[in-house]
Design a protein around this motif. Sequence first.
Motif, mmCIF file in Angstrom:
data_model
loop_
_atom_site.group_PDB
_atom_site.id
_atom_site.type_symbol
_atom_site.label_atom_id
_atom_site.label_comp_id
_atom_site.label_asym_id
_atom_site.label_seq_id
_atom_site.Cartn_x
_atom_site.Cartn_y
_atom_site.Cartn_z
ATOM 1 N N THR A 82 -2.575 10.558 -32.869
ATOM 2 C CA THR A 82 -3.171 11.478 -31.911
ATOM 3 C C THR A 82 -4.348 10.828 -31.182
ATOM 4 N N THR A 311 7.715 15.243 -33.613
ATOM 5 C CA THR A 311 6.316 14.982 -33.300
ATOM 6 C C THR A 311 5.787 16.170 -32.508
ATOM 7 N N GLU A 322 3.297 8.511 -31.340
ATOM 8 C CA GLU A 322 2.769 9.641 -32.094
ATOM 9 C C GLU A 322 3.209 9.655 -33.553
#
Length: 405
Positions: A82, A311, A322
């Motif tokens: 993230t 994800t 991700e």
Amino acid sequence: MSKRNSALLLLLVLSGCGHPSGVMTPVSPPASNVTTSKVDMLVATTREPSGDPATLFNGERSPVPSLTQVSVSLPPKRQSGTVQWPKSLPPNPATDFAVTNVQQIATVDEGRAWFKQHVNGGHALVFIHGFNNKYEESVFRLAQIVHDSGMQATPVLFTWPSRAEITAYQYDKESTNYSRTALEQALRTLAADPNVKDITVMAHSMGTWLAMESLRQMGIRDGHVNSKIHNVILASPDIDIQVFAKQYVEMGEPRPKFTIFVSQDDKALAVSSFITGKVSRLGAINPAEEPYRSKLEKAGITAVDLTTLDTEDSLSHGKFAESPAIVQLIGQRLMKGQTLTDSNVTLGQGITAVVGGTVTNIGNVAATAVAAPATLVERPLSGRARPRSSDTTLEDDLKPQELVK
């Protein structure tokens, strides 16, 4: 409203996100009791300078490439995969991604001096972002990938003029064509540096087109790609399959080791296929099925199918960055030229791999070695792509006089 605009509107709805713009102004380091991580990168761009230190560069095209050193601070206690965008400005390094240093680099010698100071085993990673990206978004994404992967390499970002607007697809595509010689020259300059032992090129989405075009140009000029470019990683490649086949052939031999990340649920590539004539995109194939599996296998290209990977990406277009397991795979194995035939590879629940044409369980993942692009047969994508005869290959389309040696 045209069908094309309707498709782009759908993409806009799916990809909608909000974060403050203008985060490139450096902030002070965090308090001594806050432990942050730092990623130093070199950024080459064909974007036009904005004249604003908060953005540095905009989405218009510059006739002269620019080079900048950027340092990004990553906050503690963050979830891998993230990017922690600030909710307000200025960013707080204790909780947000934040730029802590920016320095313009005026000459090649200054760039080499920077690389010598930041050399990491002589390995370099050149990252090319995709469609609909601001300068700052590509900077933060590369910082996230480098940190989360644990890679031992010096990061170099090549960012091209994207207007960062869903409706600017064609402008962005032409901007990649505008930038291909600049990327080729950047790769040549990096390869000529004695401190650089090997280079991995990693590109995402529309950036894969730019990467392939630059490598093809290099191959046409020299007969082959520079020998220091060992690995090429294409994530969600937004490339017409037939065009990829020619690009691959025309870059000459020997070629770098290629790995592609694909996903059949990639909504962004579905829209791209629709607006570009309903032709299948390389990043949306099923590499475990024929004709892809047997034909790309001949080229030794490895494809990792991320379709079953979940994800937070609503478009399923950025899974490679991700997923903690995938970015670690990139940093710990693919950049070192290692294969995926090791039982120690664990990529996550539900992912299957096909290596060397054989479906094999590798930990919890499957990787796929797919077909030779020179004989790749285009096939329909979810019944929407233009059909092509199953017994016609791209070798039939390529005439000897078209292959520049």
